[in-house]
Design a protein around this motif. Structure first.
Motif, PDB file in Angstrom:
ATOM      1  N   THR A  98       0.650  -1.262  -0.072  1.00 53.77           N
ATOM      2  CA  THR A  98       0.060  -0.076  -0.040  1.00 53.77           C
ATOM      3  C   THR A  98       0.735   1.370  -0.219  1.00 53.77           C
ATOM      4  O   THR A  98       0.343   2.533   0.257  1.00 53.77           O
ATOM      5  CB  THR A  98      -1.001  -0.004   1.231  1.00 53.77           C
ATOM      6  N   THR A  99       2.212   1.222  -0.222  1.00 57.17           N
ATOM      7  CA  THR A  99       2.994   2.575  -0.183  1.00 57.17           C
ATOM      8  C   THR A  99       2.759   2.955  -1.683  1.00 57.17           C
ATOM      9  O   THR A  99       3.263   3.948  -1.922  1.00 57.17           O
ATOM     10  CB  THR A  99       4.384   2.020   0.055  1.00 57.17           C
ATOM     11  N   THR A 100       2.174   2.319  -2.611  1.00 57.01           N
ATOM     12  CA  THR A 100       2.235   3.160  -4.071  1.00 57.01           C
ATOM     13  C   THR A 100       0.736   3.126  -4.415  1.00 57.01           C
ATOM     14  O   THR A 100      -0.284   2.399  -4.051  1.00 57.01           O
ATOM     15  CB  THR A 100       2.872   2.018  -5.175  1.00 57.01           C
ATOM     16  N   SER A 101       0.503   4.123  -5.130  1.00 58.74           N
ATOM     17  CA  SER A 101      -0.964   4.483  -5.526  1.00 58.74           C
ATOM     18  C   SER A 101      -1.589   3.179  -6.585  1.00 58.74           C
ATOM     19  O   SER A 101      -2.581   3.154  -6.459  1.00 58.74           O
ATOM     20  CB  SER A 101      -0.930   5.629  -6.438  1.00 58.74           C
ATOM     21  N   THR A 102      -0.632   2.787  -7.337  1.00 60.17           N
ATOM     22  CA  THR A 102      -1.017   1.678  -8.157  1.00 60.17           C
ATOM     23  C   THR A 102      -1.642   0.244  -7.295  1.00 60.17           C
ATOM     24  O   THR A 102      -2.552  -0.149  -7.478  1.00 60.17           O
ATOM     25  CB  THR A 102      -0.081   1.214  -9.053  1.00 60.17           C
ATOM     26  N   ALA A 103      -0.736   0.261  -6.246  1.00 61.91           N
ATOM     27  CA  ALA A 103      -1.098  -0.997  -5.274  1.00 61.91           C
ATOM     28  C   ALA A 103      -2.523  -0.734  -4.642  1.00 61.91           C
ATOM     29  O   ALA A 103      -3.379  -1.442  -4.504  1.00 61.91           O
ATOM     30  CB  ALA A 103       0.066  -1.352  -4.531  1.00 61.91           C
ATOM     31  N   LYS A 104      -2.742   0.780  -4.323  1.00 60.02           N
ATOM     32  CA  LYS A 104      -4.110   0.818  -3.853  1.00 60.02           C
ATOM     33  C   LYS A 104      -4.899   0.950  -4.550  1.00 60.02           C
ATOM     34  O   LYS A 104      -6.151   0.300  -4.225  1.00 60.02           O
ATOM     35  CB  LYS A 104      -3.857   2.536  -3.108  1.00 60.02           C
ATOM     36  N   LEU A 105      -4.978   1.035  -5.999  1.00 59.44           N
ATOM     37  CA  LEU A 105      -5.934   0.884  -6.867  1.00 59.44           C
ATOM     38  C   LEU A 105      -6.347  -0.672  -6.924  1.00 59.44           C
ATOM     39  O   LEU A 105      -7.360  -1.291  -7.026  1.00 59.44           O
ATOM     40  CB  LEU A 105      -5.665   1.390  -8.290  1.00 59.44           C
ATOM     41  N   LEU A 106      -5.121  -1.435  -7.088  1.00 55.42           N
ATOM     42  CA  LEU A 106      -5.384  -2.677  -7.299  1.00 55.42           C
ATOM     43  C   LEU A 106      -5.861  -3.323  -6.039  1.00 55.42           C
ATOM     44  O   LEU A 106      -6.741  -4.238  -6.202  1.00 55.42           O
ATOM     45  CB  LEU A 106      -4.016  -3.555  -7.513  1.00 55.42           C
ATOM     46  N   LEU A 107      -5.444  -2.935  -4.919  1.00 58.25           N
ATOM     47  CA  LEU A 107      -6.326  -3.521  -3.707  1.00 58.25           C
ATOM     48  C   LEU A 107      -7.631  -3.373  -3.603  1.00 58.25           C
ATOM     49  O   LEU A 107      -8.376  -4.203  -3.433  1.00 58.25           O
ATOM     50  CB  LEU A 107      -5.695  -2.675  -2.474  1.00 58.25           C
ATOM     51  N   GLY A 108      -8.432  -2.312  -4.000  1.00 60.51           N
ATOM     52  CA  GLY A 108      -9.771  -2.041  -4.463  1.00 60.51           C
ATOM     53  C   GLY A 108     -10.335  -2.976  -5.387  1.00 60.51           C
ATOM     54  O   GLY A 108     -11.455  -3.556  -5.091  1.00 60.51           O
ATOM     55  N   VAL A 109      -9.675  -3.159  -6.446  1.00 57.58           N
ATOM     56  CA  VAL A 109     -10.452  -3.890  -7.576  1.00 57.58           C
ATOM     57  C   VAL A 109     -10.221  -5.373  -7.174  1.00 57.58           C
ATOM     58  O   VAL A 109     -11.420  -5.901  -7.116  1.00 57.58           O
ATOM     59  CB  VAL A 109      -9.490  -4.060  -8.664  1.00 57.58           C
ATOM     60  N   LEU A 110      -9.250  -5.881  -6.398  1.00 62.44           N
ATOM     61  CA  LEU A 110      -9.228  -7.474  -5.919  1.00 62.44           C
ATOM     62  C   LEU A 110      -9.994  -7.568  -4.842  1.00 62.44           C
ATOM     63  O   LEU A 110     -10.729  -8.524  -4.475  1.00 62.44           O
ATOM     64  CB  LEU A 110      -7.855  -7.564  -5.305  1.00 62.44           C
ATOM     65  N   ALA A 111     -10.228  -6.567  -3.892  1.00 64.69           N
ATOM     66  CA  ALA A 111     -11.221  -6.620  -2.851  1.00 64.69           C
ATOM     67  C   ALA A 111     -12.664  -6.689  -3.194  1.00 64.69           C
ATOM     68  O   ALA A 111     -13.519  -7.534  -2.801  1.00 64.69           O
ATOM     69  CB  ALA A 111     -11.156  -5.405  -1.912  1.00 64.69           C
ATOM     70  N   SER A 112     -12.947  -5.810  -4.273  1.00 62.21           N
ATOM     71  CA  SER A 112     -14.237  -6.092  -4.999  1.00 62.21           C
ATOM     72  C   SER A 112     -14.723  -7.449  -5.834  1.00 62.21           C
ATOM     73  O   SER A 112     -15.650  -8.260  -5.527  1.00 62.21           O
ATOM     74  CB  SER A 112     -14.478  -4.898  -5.957  1.00 62.21           C
ATOM     75  N   ILE A 113     -13.585  -7.805  -6.191  1.00 65.04           N
ATOM     76  CA  ILE A 113     -13.675  -9.455  -6.996  1.00 65.04           C
ATOM     77  C   ILE A 113     -13.831 -10.465  -5.789  1.00 65.04           C
ATOM     78  O   ILE A 113     -14.469 -11.348  -5.817  1.00 65.04           O
ATOM     79  CB  ILE A 113     -12.375  -9.695  -7.753  1.00 65.04           C
ATOM     80  N   ALA A 114     -13.074 -10.637  -4.725  1.00 64.80           N
ATOM     81  CA  ALA A 114     -13.179 -11.333  -3.535  1.00 64.80           C
ATOM     82  C   ALA A 114     -14.549 -10.978  -3.004  1.00 64.80           C
ATOM     83  O   ALA A 114     -15.152 -12.336  -2.585  1.00 64.80           O
ATOM     84  CB  ALA A 114     -12.286 -10.822  -2.511  1.00 64.80           C
TER      85      ALA A 114
END
Length: 182
Positions: A98-114
């Motif tokens: 979570t130290t990068t903006s791209t990772a934060k975006l990916l985190l949101g997408v993966l959370a929604s998929i889960a």
């Protein structure tokens, strides 16, 4: 400091694979528990891990669904970590950090998929139960309260609270058993 968190849903499952991965990732402290991930309620070791981490630490999990099953819970936990100055890292999903903006975006997408996968799984389970009930195969779990025993105690003049205490069940169960006979 790297702090690991591992979770499985039931007591019959093993934490070994997650614990090994967290040790391989060089986590100095690891919190582990066997609890459902559908809610953060009652997850003592998660709460212990969140209390333990300090500014500059990183909370590490092997997969996102080990931390949370809903996007709302995941975002709340990550926000709590961020407010404490703690980073978050997920080993298997593209090494989310979570130290990068791209990772934060990916985190949101993966959370929604889960969360979507969990909803689909519940739907399939519900459909399977309905089909089994229609076929007469599924009758639900065995009753844990002997309704005849509850009625017999009621006929002896005992009240709901007394019956519940005598049988070691909840009062609501007593009244359900009594109403089921009507």
């Amino acid at each position: 400091m790297l702090v690991g968190y591992a979770r499985v849903s039931s007591s019959g499952q093993s934490l070994d694979v997650q614990l090994e991965a967290l040790k391989d990732a060089e986590c100095e402290e690891i919190f582990a528990e066997k609890r459902t991930g559908t809610s953060t309620t009652g997850r003592t070791e998660l709460n212990n891990a969140l209390s333990f981490v300090r500014k500059g630490d990183t909370l590490v999990v092997t997969r996102l669904d080990r931390l949370a099953r809903s996007a709302a819970d995941l975002h709340r936990i990550v926000r709590q970590l961020t407010e404490k100055g703690v980073a978050f890292q997920c080993l298997q999903q593209s090494s989310i950090d979570t130290t990068t903006s791209t990772a934060k975006l990916l985190l949101g997408v993966l959370a929604s998929i889960a969360e979507f996968e969990a909803d689909i799984r519940r739907e399939r389970q519900r459909e399977g139960i309905e089909r089994a009930k229609a076929a007469g195969v599924y009758k639900g779990r065995k009753p844990t309260v002997d309704a005849a025993q509850v009625r017999a105690l009621r006929n002896q003049g005992l009240g709901g609270t007394e019956i519940a205490k005598k049988l070691g069940i909840a009062r609501a169960s007593v009244y359900r058993a009594l109403n089921a006979g009507n």
